[in-house]
Motif scaffolding. Sequence first.
Motif, PDB file in Angstrom:
ATOM      1  N   MET A   1       9.183   2.687  -2.237  1.00  0.00           N
ATOM      2  CA  MET A   1       8.591   1.372  -2.500  1.00  0.00           C
ATOM      3  C   MET A   1       8.495   0.552  -1.225  1.00  0.00           C
ATOM      4  O   MET A   1       7.434   0.276  -0.721  1.00  0.00           O
ATOM      5  N   GLU A  23      15.685   0.983   3.154  1.00  0.00           N
ATOM      6  CA  GLU A  23      14.786   1.571   2.158  1.00  0.00           C
ATOM      7  C   GLU A  23      15.164   1.051   0.787  1.00  0.00           C
ATOM      8  O   GLU A  23      16.342   1.069   0.409  1.00  0.00           O
ATOM      9  N   ALA A  26      11.598   2.858  -5.328  1.00  0.00           N
ATOM     10  CA  ALA A  26      10.934   2.335  -6.522  1.00  0.00           C
ATOM     11  C   ALA A  26      11.837   2.456  -7.740  1.00  0.00           C
ATOM     12  O   ALA A  26      12.530   3.462  -7.927  1.00  0.00           O
ATOM     13  N   ARG A  59       6.722  -1.259   5.405  1.00  0.00           N
ATOM     14  CA  ARG A  59       5.709  -0.542   4.628  1.00  0.00           C
ATOM     15  C   ARG A  59       6.005  -0.701   3.139  1.00  0.00           C
ATOM     16  O   ARG A  59       7.145  -0.509   2.702  1.00  0.00           O
ATOM     17  N   LEU A  60       4.979  -1.061   2.380  1.00  0.00           N
ATOM     18  CA  LEU A  60       5.072  -1.195   0.935  1.00  0.00           C
ATOM     19  C   LEU A  60       4.177  -0.134   0.315  1.00  0.00           C
ATOM     20  O   LEU A  60       2.961  -0.149   0.523  1.00  0.00           O
ATOM     21  N   ASP A  61       4.787   0.792  -0.423  1.00  0.00           N
ATOM     22  CA  ASP A  61       4.039   1.919  -1.001  1.00  0.00           C
ATOM     23  C   ASP A  61       3.206   2.641   0.056  1.00  0.00           C
ATOM     24  O   ASP A  61       2.065   3.040  -0.182  1.00  0.00           O
ATOM     25  N   GLY A  62       3.778   2.766   1.256  1.00  0.00           N
ATOM     26  CA  GLY A  62       3.123   3.499   2.332  1.00  0.00           C
ATOM     27  C   GLY A  62       2.151   2.697   3.157  1.00  0.00           C
ATOM     28  O   GLY A  62       1.642   3.197   4.169  1.00  0.00           O
ATOM     29  N   THR A  63       1.869   1.449   2.774  1.00  0.00           N
ATOM     30  CA  THR A  63       0.916   0.620   3.504  1.00  0.00           C
ATOM     31  C   THR A  63       1.667  -0.360   4.393  1.00  0.00           C
ATOM     32  O   THR A  63       2.573  -1.063   3.933  1.00  0.00           O
ATOM     33  N   LYS A 152       5.628  -5.949  -8.258  1.00  0.00           N
ATOM     34  CA  LYS A 152       6.251  -4.631  -8.424  1.00  0.00           C
ATOM     35  C   LYS A 152       7.591  -4.576  -7.675  1.00  0.00           C
ATOM     36  O   LYS A 152       8.407  -3.698  -7.920  1.00  0.00           O
ATOM     37  N   THR A 185      11.420  -2.992  -9.333  1.00  0.00           N
ATOM     38  CA  THR A 185      12.227  -2.741  -8.144  1.00  0.00           C
ATOM     39  C   THR A 185      12.770  -4.068  -7.631  1.00  0.00           C
ATOM     40  O   THR A 185      12.032  -5.058  -7.567  1.00  0.00           O
TER      41      THR A 185
END
Length: 231
Positions: A1, A23, A26, A59-63, A152, A185
């Motif tokens: 996440m 880290e 999620a 990074r949030l969800d990989g972005t 989220k 989360t």
Amino acid sequence: MLQMSAIDSYYGRSHVLQGVALEAPAGRITAVLGRNGTGKTTLMKTIMGLTDRMSGSIRLDGTEIGHEPTFRRARAGIGYVPQGREIIPDFTIHENILMGAFARTDGRIEVPALVPELFPYLPENYDRRGGVLSGGQQQQLAIARALAANPKLLLLDEPSEGIQPSIVEEIHAVIARLNREHGLTVILVEQNIDFVRAVAHGFVMLEKGRIAACGPIETLTDDLVHRHMAV
């Protein structure tokens, strides 16, 4: 996440966070612990883009969002309940909740269906001004406002601080329920070790702006608590 790496964060010339990595998986609750002044609130503000400057990666969800403005981080799905709650005292309960909904990306400005279920006091008193509420009621309102953004990831900075014990238990139950039943989360700054051990899945211990310890909640020993949280 959420993944943070090599984070340095500043207020003016004050270098608060130094080389922080975190880290938050999620569907899990991650607790952020430490004495007062160790950088816990700065960590939350860094995630939201509210410090003067930072370096490193978020990074949030990989972005990558580490250099996005605060409103874009909110629209990406991060809800924030700051220390001190920061509700708008001259707005009604209803207006305060709807403020959170402006972070939604679907244009729906409404009170979440969850709010009457979690906090029945709020819809029964929609026309009351936020400034006349007790500390516990304001905390309920601040959480409801954050939920209105349909997040989220929810950041909670000392949600039980300065609140009467009966309301503290209600707030703790709501946090556990949001995670357990709704899969939200959570990153939680909290001093109540018993509560942290009961609901969190992992922890990060800060000391002077650095990570002193981290791991699964089962590894949060009394020795660690004494070493890094006793005054």
